[in-house]
Design an enzyme around this catalytic site. Sequence first.
Site, PDB file in Angstrom:
ATOM      1  N   SER A 151      -7.868  -2.650  -1.808  1.00 46.36           N
ATOM      2  CA  SER A 151      -8.633  -1.408  -1.654  1.00 46.36           C
ATOM      3  C   SER A 151      -9.843  -1.394  -2.582  1.00 46.36           C
ATOM      4  CB  SER A 151      -7.736  -0.198  -1.929  1.00 46.36           C
ATOM      5  OG  SER A 151      -6.788  -0.048  -0.893  1.00 46.36           O
ATOM      6  N   GLN A 201      -1.033   2.342  -6.132  1.00 50.56           N
ATOM      7  CA  GLN A 201      -2.473   2.534  -5.916  1.00 50.56           C
ATOM      8  C   GLN A 201      -3.314   1.968  -7.051  1.00 50.56           C
ATOM      9  OE1 GLN A 201      -2.924   6.723  -5.126  1.00 50.56           O
ATOM     10  NE2 GLN A 201      -2.881   6.427  -2.917  1.00 50.56           N
ATOM     11  N   ARG A 214       0.846  -1.198   0.000  1.00 52.09           N
ATOM     12  CA  ARG A 214       0.000   0.000   0.000  1.00 52.09           C
ATOM     13  C   ARG A 214       0.881   1.248   0.000  1.00 52.09           C
ATOM     14  NH1 ARG A 214      -5.514  -1.599   3.343  1.00 52.09           N
ATOM     15  NH2 ARG A 214      -6.588  -2.269   1.457  1.00 52.09           N
ATOM     16  N   ASP A 271      -3.856  -1.792  -6.442  1.00 57.00           N
ATOM     17  CA  ASP A 271      -4.269  -2.204  -5.099  1.00 57.00           C
ATOM     18  C   ASP A 271      -5.657  -2.864  -5.102  1.00 57.00           C
ATOM     19  OD1 ASP A 271      -4.759  -2.503  -2.421  1.00 57.00           O
ATOM     20  OD2 ASP A 271      -4.395  -0.420  -1.874  1.00 57.00           O
ATOM     21  N   TYR A 287      -2.445  -0.931   7.943  1.00 59.72           N
ATOM     22  CA  TYR A 287      -3.460  -1.729   8.632  1.00 59.72           C
ATOM     23  C   TYR A 287      -3.405  -1.473  10.136  1.00 59.72           C
ATOM     24  CZ  TYR A 287      -3.755  -4.465   4.313  1.00 59.72           C
ATOM     25  OH  TYR A 287      -3.916  -4.855   3.012  1.00 59.72           O
TER      26      TYR A 287
END
Length: 374
Positions: A133, A127, A122, A130, A229
């Site tokens: 997500s 991005q 992450r 990902d 996280y």
Amino acid sequence: MIVGVLKETAEHERRVALTPEVSAQLVKQGIEVWTESGAGLESNFPDHEYEESGASIVSDRNKILTGSDILVTIQTPDEEEFKKLKKGAILICLLWALQHPELVKQLRDLEVSALGMDFIPRISRAQNMDVLSSMSSIAGYKAALIAANELDKYLPMMMTAAGTIPPSKSLVLGAGVAGLQAIATLKRLGSVVEAFDIRPEVKEQVESLGAKFVEVELGEEETQTEGGYAKELDQKKQDLQRQAIHEHCKKSDIVVTTALIPGRPAPILIKEEMVKDMSPGSVIVDIASENGGNCELTEHGKTVEKYGVKIVGPNNLPSQLSLHASKLYSKNMYALLNLLLEDGKPNFNFEDEILLKTTVTHQGEIISPMLKNG
């Protein structure tokens, strides 16, 4: 270079790893795409759309397994299937390697280069790859809709000739991607929303969506991992956390739980005595159900009623929005393939943080530091 796309066979799995749109982009780059017949049907991508994209429709599943240079899937193929992959083939899917160490050893011994989409770091540069997500956002949205559907009340305030009905109250546990999307969706539906997370840095994001952030004093200890996280708390802090959650559950009509710890069972946030204290007709939607659940009474794949409270343990929430979930997964996959392929050939450049962390096995070795250091 042949990229193979399998029809998913896992129960409750309706997504497909590559959409016709992304297949067309790969074909333009000189890559052959073999798609198993019917692979996209449950995501509303019929075979003819793949053919129009330039992909080949292959009815023989074994041909795709044995002939692909790169095999892309959502779920990991079963053991007998990935044994059919040719030596040096590349498998890209959701491996969940931390939970399945035996699978990692088998892939290593077969000299399959396996990349785990769930291992994408992450970081800002990753991005567009990902998947977690992308899928978490869908899960949070769908969880809010399920909660609204199960609740026997209005969510927004209603002013009627018979009187004014106050808005329902919702509590979202965990303000990661799934939690933030659940907050946003519940707010759009008119609910009054509170949210709890052990990471104080998410307070601003929660409040920007119009929800109230429930604060619990947990001291100066770091509550977030390098990957963003939530960390597992010690027992004393867990007790403080549960005490705060208990008080807010009592007054909530809806509770959506989203707390996960990578490679570990989901933390128990809602104990049985908390459910007892909730109002009859309240609803808990436990997104973490597949990892054991955040509620002590969750039964995965079922909706159960305990003490008058409905507790939903949904199956594969992203798959329930299979068309958009497939589109997002496919675009994430395309971004990773563009990083991996150089002049149409795989280049495992482990000086690149994304490839280093995402590659689980390569040339008979375990590569990812998450596994080596675990």
